[in-house]
Design a protein around this motif. Structure first.
Motif, PDB file in Angstrom:
ATOM      1  N   LEU A   1       0.825  -1.212   0.000  1.00  0.00           N
ATOM      2  CA  LEU A   1       0.000   0.000   0.000  1.00  0.00           C
ATOM      3  C   LEU A   1       0.860   1.263   0.000  1.00  0.00           C
ATOM      4  CD1 LEU A   1      -2.727  -1.248   2.476  1.00  0.00           C
ATOM      5  CD2 LEU A   1      -2.995  -0.893   0.005  1.00  0.00           C
ATOM      6  N   GLY A   2       1.979   1.229   0.711  1.00  0.00           N
ATOM      7  CA  GLY A   2       2.889   2.374   0.720  1.00  0.00           C
ATOM      8  C   GLY A   2       3.494   2.627  -0.653  1.00  0.00           C
ATOM      9  N   ILE A   3       3.848   1.564  -1.340  1.00  0.00           N
ATOM     10  CA  ILE A   3       4.408   1.723  -2.688  1.00  0.00           C
ATOM     11  C   ILE A   3       3.363   2.301  -3.631  1.00  0.00           C
ATOM     12  CG2 ILE A   3       5.233   0.422  -4.703  1.00  0.00           C
ATOM     13  CD1 ILE A   3       6.817  -1.344  -2.691  1.00  0.00           C
ATOM     14  N   LEU A   4       2.110   1.884  -3.501  1.00  0.00           N
ATOM     15  CA  LEU A   4       1.053   2.450  -4.347  1.00  0.00           C
ATOM     16  C   LEU A   4       0.924   3.958  -4.120  1.00  0.00           C
ATOM     17  CD1 LEU A   4      -1.695  -0.322  -4.094  1.00  0.00           C
ATOM     18  CD2 LEU A   4      -0.177   0.173  -6.040  1.00  0.00           C
ATOM     19  N   ASP A   5       1.047   4.410  -2.884  1.00  0.00           N
ATOM     20  CA  ASP A   5       1.011   5.852  -2.603  1.00  0.00           C
ATOM     21  C   ASP A   5       2.288   6.531  -3.099  1.00  0.00           C
ATOM     22  OD1 ASP A   5      -1.454   5.526  -1.443  1.00  0.00           O
ATOM     23  OD2 ASP A   5      -0.737   5.682   0.623  1.00  0.00           O
ATOM     24  N   TYR A   6       3.418   5.875  -2.915  1.00  0.00           N
ATOM     25  CA  TYR A   6       4.716   6.415  -3.338  1.00  0.00           C
ATOM     26  C   TYR A   6       4.727   6.702  -4.843  1.00  0.00           C
ATOM     27  CZ  TYR A   6       9.821   6.547  -4.042  1.00  0.00           C
ATOM     28  OH  TYR A   6      11.096   6.908  -4.379  1.00  0.00           O
ATOM     29  N   LEU A   7       4.120   5.820  -5.605  1.00  0.00           N
ATOM     30  CA  LEU A   7       4.109   5.976  -7.061  1.00  0.00           C
ATOM     31  C   LEU A   7       3.307   7.191  -7.531  1.00  0.00           C
ATOM     32  CD1 LEU A   7       3.770   2.237  -8.121  1.00  0.00           C
ATOM     33  CD2 LEU A   7       5.810   3.690  -8.268  1.00  0.00           C
ATOM     34  N   ARG A   8       2.490   7.776  -6.655  1.00  0.00           N
ATOM     35  CA  ARG A   8       1.707   8.969  -7.005  1.00  0.00           C
ATOM     36  C   ARG A   8       2.471  10.263  -6.733  1.00  0.00           C
ATOM     37  NH1 ARG A   8      -1.347   8.315 -10.654  1.00  0.00           N
ATOM     38  NH2 ARG A   8      -2.772   9.934 -10.064  1.00  0.00           N
ATOM     39  N   ILE A   9       3.589  10.196  -6.038  1.00  0.00           N
ATOM     40  CA  ILE A   9       4.333  11.401  -5.660  1.00  0.00           C
ATOM     41  C   ILE A   9       5.192  11.840  -6.840  1.00  0.00           C
ATOM     42  CG2 ILE A   9       6.009  12.389  -4.052  1.00  0.00           C
ATOM     43  CD1 ILE A   9       5.181  10.187  -2.067  1.00  0.00           C
ATOM     44  N   PRO A  10       5.083  13.105  -7.239  1.00  0.00           N
ATOM     45  CA  PRO A  10       5.926  13.591  -8.339  1.00  0.00           C
ATOM     46  C   PRO A  10       7.417  13.480  -7.993  1.00  0.00           C
ATOM     47  CG  PRO A  10       4.169  15.155  -7.850  1.00  0.00           C
ATOM     48  CD  PRO A  10       4.150  14.124  -6.756  1.00  0.00           C
ATOM     49  N   ASP A  11       8.219  13.084  -8.981  1.00  0.00           N
ATOM     50  CA  ASP A  11       9.669  12.941  -8.796  1.00  0.00           C
ATOM     51  C   ASP A  11      10.329  14.280  -8.488  1.00  0.00           C
ATOM     52  OD1 ASP A  11       9.547  10.245  -9.317  1.00  0.00           O
ATOM     53  OD2 ASP A  11      10.044  10.452 -11.440  1.00  0.00           O
ATOM     54  N   ARG A  12      11.489  14.194  -7.827  1.00  0.00           N
ATOM     55  CA  ARG A  12      12.339  15.345  -7.525  1.00  0.00           C
ATOM     56  C   ARG A  12      11.618  16.433  -6.715  1.00  0.00           C
ATOM     57  NH1 ARG A  12      13.522  13.643 -12.552  1.00  0.00           N
ATOM     58  NH2 ARG A  12      12.332  15.233 -13.615  1.00  0.00           N
ATOM     59  N   THR A  13      10.779  16.008  -5.796  1.00  0.00           N
ATOM     60  CA  THR A  13      10.114  16.942  -4.901  1.00  0.00           C
ATOM     61  C   THR A  13      10.557  16.629  -3.469  1.00  0.00           C
ATOM     62  OG1 THR A  13       8.198  15.475  -4.603  1.00  0.00           O
ATOM     63  CG2 THR A  13       8.075  17.101  -6.399  1.00  0.00           C
ATOM     64  N   ARG A  14      10.291  17.542  -2.555  1.00  0.00           N
ATOM     65  CA  ARG A  14      10.605  17.277  -1.141  1.00  0.00           C
ATOM     66  C   ARG A  14       9.841  16.065  -0.655  1.00  0.00           C
ATOM     67  NH1 ARG A  14      10.763  23.241   1.691  1.00  0.00           N
ATOM     68  NH2 ARG A  14      12.612  23.957   0.567  1.00  0.00           N
ATOM     69  N   ALA A  15       8.600  15.949  -1.103  1.00  0.00           N
ATOM     70  CA  ALA A  15       7.790  14.798  -0.689  1.00  0.00           C
ATOM     71  C   ALA A  15       8.399  13.493  -1.186  1.00  0.00           C
ATOM     72  CB  ALA A  15       6.357  14.947  -1.195  1.00  0.00           C
ATOM     73  N   SER A  16       8.902  13.471  -2.418  1.00  0.00           N
ATOM     74  CA  SER A  16       9.479  12.221  -2.930  1.00  0.00           C
ATOM     75  C   SER A  16      10.776  11.880  -2.195  1.00  0.00           C
ATOM     76  CB  SER A  16       9.704  12.281  -4.440  1.00  0.00           C
ATOM     77  OG  SER A  16      10.732  13.180  -4.786  1.00  0.00           O
ATOM     78  N   SER A  17      11.577  12.881  -1.857  1.00  0.00           N
ATOM     79  CA  SER A  17      12.805  12.623  -1.088  1.00  0.00           C
ATOM     80  C   SER A  17      12.471  12.083   0.294  1.00  0.00           C
ATOM     81  CB  SER A  17      13.630  13.899  -0.948  1.00  0.00           C
ATOM     82  OG  SER A  17      14.045  14.353  -2.200  1.00  0.00           O
ATOM     83  N   THR A  18      11.502  12.706   0.944  1.00  0.00           N
ATOM     84  CA  THR A  18      11.076  12.262   2.274  1.00  0.00           C
ATOM     85  C   THR A  18      10.509  10.852   2.199  1.00  0.00           C
ATOM     86  OG1 THR A  18      10.610  14.546   2.919  1.00  0.00           O
ATOM     87  CG2 THR A  18       9.574  12.817   4.235  1.00  0.00           C
ATOM     88  N   ALA A  19       9.701  10.583   1.185  1.00  0.00           N
ATOM     89  CA  ALA A  19       9.095   9.256   1.030  1.00  0.00           C
ATOM     90  C   ALA A  19      10.149   8.189   0.765  1.00  0.00           C
ATOM     91  CB  ALA A  19       8.067   9.280  -0.090  1.00  0.00           C
ATOM     92  N   THR A  20      11.179   8.526   0.033  1.00  0.00           N
ATOM     93  CA  THR A  20      12.247   7.564  -0.249  1.00  0.00           C
ATOM     94  C   THR A  20      12.989   7.200   1.032  1.00  0.00           C
ATOM     95  OG1 THR A  20      12.472   8.390  -2.509  1.00  0.00           O
ATOM     96  CG2 THR A  20      14.342   7.157  -1.611  1.00  0.00           C
ATOM     97  N   ILE A  21      13.271   8.188   1.864  1.00  0.00           N
ATOM     98  CA  ILE A  21      13.935   7.922   3.152  1.00  0.00           C
ATOM     99  C   ILE A  21      13.006   7.102   4.046  1.00  0.00           C
ATOM    100  CG2 ILE A  21      14.849   8.981   5.259  1.00  0.00           C
ATOM    101  CD1 ILE A  21      15.695  11.380   3.409  1.00  0.00           C
ATOM    102  N   HIS A  22      11.730   7.483   4.104  1.00  0.00           N
ATOM    103  CA  HIS A  22      10.709   6.770   4.887  1.00  0.00           C
ATOM    104  C   HIS A  22      10.674   5.292   4.473  1.00  0.00           C
ATOM    105  CE1 HIS A  22       6.760   6.018   6.722  1.00  0.00           C
ATOM    106  NE2 HIS A  22       6.281   5.678   5.532  1.00  0.00           N
ATOM    107  N   MET A  23      10.642   5.045   3.175  1.00  0.00           N
ATOM    108  CA  MET A  23      10.581   3.684   2.667  1.00  0.00           C
ATOM    109  C   MET A  23      11.869   2.923   2.996  1.00  0.00           C
ATOM    110  SD  MET A  23       9.642   2.309  -1.178  1.00  0.00           S
ATOM    111  CE  MET A  23      10.597   3.592  -1.932  1.00  0.00           C
ATOM    112  N   GLY A  24      13.007   3.563   2.819  1.00  0.00           N
ATOM    113  CA  GLY A  24      14.280   2.909   3.129  1.00  0.00           C
ATOM    114  C   GLY A  24      14.386   2.511   4.594  1.00  0.00           C
ATOM    115  N   LEU A  25      13.959   3.400   5.486  1.00  0.00           N
ATOM    116  CA  LEU A  25      13.979   3.075   6.915  1.00  0.00           C
ATOM    117  C   LEU A  25      13.061   1.897   7.211  1.00  0.00           C
ATOM    118  CD1 LEU A  25      13.966   6.650   8.524  1.00  0.00           C
ATOM    119  CD2 LEU A  25      15.884   5.034   8.401  1.00  0.00           C
ATOM    120  N   ASN A  26      11.884   1.883   6.574  1.00  0.00           N
ATOM    121  CA  ASN A  26      10.940   0.789   6.820  1.00  0.00           C
ATOM    122  C   ASN A  26      11.472  -0.546   6.305  1.00  0.00           C
ATOM    123  OD1 ASN A  26       9.071   2.315   8.187  1.00  0.00           O
ATOM    124  ND2 ASN A  26       8.015   2.916   6.337  1.00  0.00           N
ATOM    125  N   PHE A  27      12.123  -0.541   5.147  1.00  0.00           N
ATOM    126  CA  PHE A  27      12.731  -1.782   4.646  1.00  0.00           C
ATOM    127  C   PHE A  27      13.837  -2.250   5.591  1.00  0.00           C
ATOM    128  CE2 PHE A  27      11.261  -0.787   0.127  1.00  0.00           C
ATOM    129  CZ  PHE A  27      10.298  -1.792   0.131  1.00  0.00           C
TER     130      PHE A  27
END
Length: 176
Positions: free
Chosen positions: A76-102
């Protein structure tokens, strides 16, 4: 506000992600978080109990439940992640969020296998649990930032404002 007025990044990628303004990822994360927190509590009880075996087994089962639950949260997180526009603060934050969770999921998978060889509470497993929950807390803070600050997959501000408009009876009572 019509469906046409909704920004594309606010729309769900698929109905599996949850409807507009109600992403399912936020509720799915409660299962692994609760299970893993419960496993830490069982660890603590197991350290002081006369017979740690039932608590060690319970902790191991809760870790497994958390791992199974994390699969749904990840999807479900990946489905939301795929909606975030690239190269934005939100995408950077989401990438770190996802990495920590993995990372946390990997640590709990390691702990699960560490605990299959004993009916005691392994000190290393306990330390991994504490560190994993601290990392998970940091990740949760980032997840909150994604939802509450950047508005990832939540309703647009115009839609949110509807919840703060006084209805006619309240206006009449206030004299507006």
């Amino acid at each position: 506000m019509t469906d046409q007025d909704i920004r594309p990044d606010k729309r769900p990628l698929t109905p599996l992600a949850g409807p507009y303004g109600h992403p399912f990822h936020a509720i799915a994360v409660t299962a692994p978080i609760g299970a893993w927190l419960g496993s830490l509590i069982f660890d603590i009880i197991g350290f002081v109990a006369e017979d740690p075996a039932p608590y060690a087994i319970g902790s191991r089962v809760l870790i497994a439940i958390g791992l199974v639950g994390s699969i749904a949260a990840i999807v479900l997180g990946i489905l939301d992640y795929l909606r975030i526009p690239d190269r934005t603060r939100a995408s950077s934050t989401a990438t770190i969020h996802m990495g920590l969770n993995f990372t946390v999921c990997g640590a709990y998978l390691f702990q699960f296998f560490l605990r299959t060889t004993t009916d005691e509470i392994p000190v290393a497993g306990f330390v991994f649990s504490v560190v994993s929950l601290l990392v998970l807390s940091a990740s949760g803070w980032l997840g909150g930032k994604l939802a509450y600050r950047y508005g990832v997959r939540v309703a647009d501000e115009a839609k949110q404002a509807e919840g703060f408009r006084l209805d006619e009876r309240a206006r009449a009572r206030r004299g507006d």
